[in-house]
Design an enzyme around this catalytic site. Structure first.
Site, mmCIF file in Angstrom:
data_model
loop_
_atom_site.group_PDB
_atom_site.id
_atom_site.type_symbol
_atom_site.label_atom_id
_atom_site.label_comp_id
_atom_site.label_asym_id
_atom_site.label_seq_id
_atom_site.Cartn_x
_atom_site.Cartn_y
_atom_site.Cartn_z
ATOM 1 N N SER A 1 1.911 1.783 7.558
ATOM 2 C CA SER A 1 2.384 0.469 7.967
ATOM 3 C C SER A 1 3.897 0.413 7.870
ATOM 4 C CB SER A 1 1.787 -0.620 7.068
ATOM 5 O OG SER A 1 2.307 -0.513 5.741
ATOM 6 N N ASP A 2 4.502 -0.401 8.719
ATOM 7 C CA ASP A 2 5.880 -0.791 8.471
ATOM 8 C C ASP A 2 5.870 -1.654 7.210
ATOM 9 O OD1 ASP A 2 8.599 -1.231 8.666
ATOM 10 O OD2 ASP A 2 8.536 -1.741 10.793
ATOM 11 N N TRP A 3 7.033 -1.832 6.609
ATOM 12 C CA TRP A 3 7.125 -2.511 5.318
ATOM 13 C C TRP A 3 6.831 -4.007 5.492
ATOM 14 C CZ3 TRP A 3 7.436 2.268 5.495
ATOM 15 C CH2 TRP A 3 7.783 3.087 4.432
ATOM 16 N N ALA B 1 4.149 -5.006 7.152
ATOM 17 C CA ALA B 1 3.474 -5.195 8.440
ATOM 18 C C ALA B 1 1.963 -5.195 8.312
ATOM 19 C CB ALA B 1 3.893 -4.093 9.417
#
Length: 886
Positions: A305-307, A309
């Site tokens: 995941s993006d941070w 997200a």
């Protein structure tokens, strides 16, 4: 124990599934094929956009050259306990360890916590590291070798600091709109150019023994509304992040294209994005992750995941996400969608254990694939401070120790950085051979804030979040600290003084009287201007990541006008993140030369001086189009919410027609076209030759996969082994896999929001571990291997007709011939070094993919019956050679 009490709070409220719709169509325009009855991009958006479910999440097979890594990874994961598997897949929390992201470790088997670190242009938040040119500069070189060398050098620096995963390179944003804030982190709005540079960068990084992370997957094309919470901070009252709504054809032919190249290059990890795709969040979108990425492209690595997200626990796991970053739901909350929640979900059967096994295998396989078992060194830096001693657990303020060893990892990379800086400088205008300068000009004057230094120092603004001094790097998480920054003012002064010349400069753009006085004296005036942008968590001068316009910053347009009005030999140098409006200057007779220098990194001044004074002959080409107005680009960003308090809706109704494709479709003449760039010499093209190869017909992939591998079996009823050990000293805010009480499992099993096996809450097929049908367009990393069969070999002769040696980027474009196809699309290029009065051969292989369109009905690539034409030349609009493809 507040940190543990909070760990399961989100279990019943947000341990949910993806927001995939219940439609059976693959994308909104699934009802049309490539027939000529309607424009796909127009037909796609007749109602709300949906993203259909696709389950189960494909398990990695070790396809391609991943077989050995998978064999070793499966043997490793088979030894792991449930808690250890969860630890490998879940981050330990924001600022809980020394890297921007770290997973849990497996101390029993000597497996260290994985260190994930920004950025796509070097090491973020460290010292004694290099500051490399941005991705957009790499694209401007059109040089595969330089892209690979930069990737390898960045990988070496990350390896030297103890990093396991470099969070780059970038193909999302691709560059749909010219004002998008993070376009510069990627390469080009052309998918083919971006795909080549992605692949070369990935191979360079991973050759150095570091896992590359291709991001942000997918259609992550603006900063506005990418995160609802961030937008609320800017005054926009929305409850969900923006939805990028895209049709099936556009997804494949434009936005998925460079990610296919990344997967084919063997990228070890891919980061899912903040935005929604057709109203389903990127990190729980089962169609984009399970169907497109892991199914169609046969991606063998892991999805992180993006941070912040991640929006669900079970949903993201079943939809194909493999690693939660940074582990907590929001920064420093001590709550996690995974961690203890993932342990519970496995124990109560909501998530099948084979899915957790696959997560862990994919992560460990990537680790083996790049040779981390041979190249790993201890982490020797700290992302949160450059102090030598401090707390290992920064946010918890615990573990005071040596945290920064200040290891110098720069090697001799400054030479490469300087080379890329000059190789990426595009000469746009050069009237009467105003350049190169001789160094013996009578009076050289330099103007502009962009020529000098930041008064606070090159790193004086955190994450480069200001526009002070020369622009060598834009802002956000995609940055690195400068070890130094050579400014244009310094480099040009050194050049002039070395020839005993006269040099003066003014770096205040608003010093009107002084500027006029100096400009009237100068025999050559060099004006430096810039335009900045960056990531949405930083607002610079009212620009919330995305640019508000395409003009120069800091009064740059007025500066150019004031200087050029008084000096008839004015040279304009632009450091910009992308397109700017130049029509006022391209025809101005007093402006004799214009150069685009982009974001060249630490050697900025030396790189531009090398070009200005002829030590390097410019050979770069524009990786984007420079238009006369913002409207000429067609697509634009969404700046104001358009869906009440619900998710803003951004429909990509332009389809494949972005950048030069939009200009061609509208028959709008750009100021400088995509692929354009001048040299201090001249080139001619001749003798186009096409050789058609005898290749068998395209065969869709058929058959079924193997069953999901069984690597472990956890005992559901014995919860005692999953409790926090009584003698364990927990770190505050740290994310652990342990349960926090003997009755956690029973409570979870009685909570309907978890969903028990067989419940309608669980998507149909998501727990199915039986052999699955293989997708027609799949078959190997990057897609069906026959897509990459070479159908044609194209050659042409390029001749240097001028007086000096130089580089020419020969370019090949194809007209696919359909009524809704772009006029031409880039399909090949080669940067050639040619001596004066000499010729060389330009060679490009045309693959099946290069001449195919996406067929939505067949869910596969197909070569249409429309006539195909190949063009060769020096830019997208200067194509003197052409022939039909039989």
């Amino acid at each position: 124990m507040q940190w543990l009490a909070g760990a399961l709070v989100l279990a019943t409220s947000r341990l949910v599934l993806s927001q995939d719709g219940n439609t059976t169509a693959p994308f909104p325009n699934s009802t049309y094929s490539n027939a000529t009855s309607s424009d796909p991009a127009t037909a796609a958006f007749t109602g709300p956009a949906f993203s259909p479910p696709f389950y189960p999440s494909p398990w990695g097979s070790g396809a391609g050259d991943w077989a050995s890594a998978y064999e070793r990874a499966r043997a490793f994961v088979a030894q792991l306990t449930l808690l250890e598997k969860v630890n490998v897949t879940t981050g330990v929390g924001w600022q809980s360890e020394r890297c921007v992201g770290q997973t849990g470790a497996v101390p029993r088997l000597g497996f260290r916590s994985l260190c994930l670190q920004d950025s796509p242009l070097g090491l973020r938040n460290t010292d004694y590291n290099s500051a490399f040119p941005a991705g957009v500069n790499v694209a401007a070189t059109w040089d595969r070798g330089l892209a690979y060398a930069r990737g390898q050098a960045m990988g070496q620096e990350h390896r030297g600091k103890g990093v396991d995963v470099q969070l780059g390179p970038v193909a999302g944003p691709l560059g749909r709109a010219p004002t998008s804030g993070r376009n510069w982190e990627g390469f080009s709005p052309d998918p083919a150019l971006t795909g080549v540079m992605m692949a070369q960068t990935i191979q360079g990084i991973q050759q150095a023994g570091v896992i590359a992370c291709a991001k942000h997957f997918i259609v992550n094309e603006q900063e506005h509304f990418r995160q609802a919470g961030e937008a609320v901070g800017y005054g926009y009252n929305i409850t969900d992040s923006l939805s990028s709504n895209v049709d099936d054809v556009t997804m494949h032919e434009t936005y998925l294209w460079p990610f296919a190249d990344a997967v084919r290059a063997g990228v070890g990890s891919i980061m899912c994005s903040y935005n929604q795709i057709n109203n389903s969040y990127g990190c729980e979108n089962s169609y984009t992750l399970n169907y497109l990425l892991k199914g169609e492209l046969d991606f063998q690595g892991f999805v992180m995941s993006d941070w912040q997200a991640q929006h669900s626990g079970v949903g993201s796991a079943l939809a194909g996400m493999d690693m939660s970053m940074p582990g907590d739901t929001l920064f420093n909350t001590a709550k996690s969608y995974w961690g203890a929640n993932l342990t519970v979900a496995i124990l109560n059967g909501t998530i099948p254990e084979w899915r957790l096994d696959d997560m862990a295998v994919r992560i460990i396989a990537a680790w083996y694939y790049v040779g981390r078992d041979q190249s790993q060194v201890p982490i020797n830096f700290d992302s949160w401070t450059t102090d030598t001693f401090g707390n290992q657990h920064y946010y918890a303020e615990e573990g005071y120790t040596l945290i920064n060893e200040h290891v110098d990892v720069r090697a001799e990379h400054s030479t490469l950085i300087r080379q890329i800086g000059s190789a990426s400088t595009v000469l746009l205008k050069n009237n009467n051979s105003a350049l190169p300068l001789t160094g013996r000009e009578r009076f050289t004057a330099v103007f502009g804030n962009d020529a000098g230094g930041n008064q606070y120092g090159p790193n004086g603004c955190p994450d480069r979040g200001c526009d002070n001094g020369t622009l060598a790097m834009a802002w956000g998480s995609g940055t690195a600290n400068f070890p130094y920054l050579v400014t244009p003012e310094t480099a040009i002064q050194n050049q002039v003084l070395g020839n005993n010349g006269v040099f003066q400069s003014i770096t205040d753009n608003f010093a009107g009287t002084q500027i006029q006085s100096l400009a009237s004296q100068a025999s050559v005036a060099i004006v430096f201007v810039n335009a900045d942008s960056g990531e949405g968590f930083i607002n610079v001068d009212g620009n919330e990541g995305d640019r508000n316009n395409l003009t120069f910053w800091q009064g740059g347009d007025v500066l150019i006008q004031n200087v050029s009005a008084l000096c008839n030999n004015t040279i304009v140098v632009m450091h910009t993140v992308g397109p700017v409006l130049l029509s006022n200057y391209s025809e101005n007779p007093n402006i004799t030369a214009i150069l685009w220098a982009g974001l060249p990194g630490e050697q900025s001044g030396n790189s531009i001086a090398d070009i200005l004074y002829g030590r390097v002959n410019p050979g770069a080409k524009l990786p984007f189009t420079l238009g006369a107005s913002r409207e000429d680009y067609g697509a634009d960003l969404l700046y104001i919410p358009n869906n009440g308090t619900d998710a803003p809706q951004q429909s990509f109704t332009e389809g494949n027609f972005i950048d030069y494709r939009a200009f061609d479709k509208a028959d709008v003449t750009p100021v400088y076209e995509f692929g354009f760039g001048l040299s201090y010499t001249t080139f001619s093209y001749s003798n186009l030759r096409v050789n058609r190869l005898n290749v068998s017909a395209y065969t869709p992939t058929t058959g079924v996969t193997s069953a999901a591998p069984v690597l472990g079996n956890s005992t559901v009823n014995d919860t005692a082994q999953y409790q926090l050990p009584s003698n364990f000293s927990a770190i505050p805010y740290y994310i652990y896999p342990y349960l926090n009480g003997t009755d956690d499992l029973a409570e979870a099993a009685n909570a309907s929001d978890y969903g028990l096996p067989g419940s309608s809450y669980i998507p149909a097929g998501s727990q199915d571990d039986s052999p699955q049908p293989r997708l027609a367009a799949s078959g190997a990393p990057g897609g069906n291997p026959e897509l990459y069969d070479v159908l044609y070999q194209v050659e042409a002769t390029v001749t240097n007709t001028g007086p000096v040696a130089g580089d020419e980027v020969a370019q090949l474009y194809i007209s696919l011939g359909g009524p809704y196809d772009p006029k031409v699309v880039l399909r090949g290029f080669q940067r050639l070094s040619i001596q004066p009065n000499s010729s060389t051969t330009f060679h490009v292989d045309i693959t099946r993919r290069d001449v195919s369109n996406w067929d939505t009905s067949a869910q596969n690539w197909a070569v249409s019956s429309a006539p195909k034409t190949v063009y060769v030349g020096s830019s997208s609009r200067t194509l003197p050679l052409s022939t039909n493809l039989s």
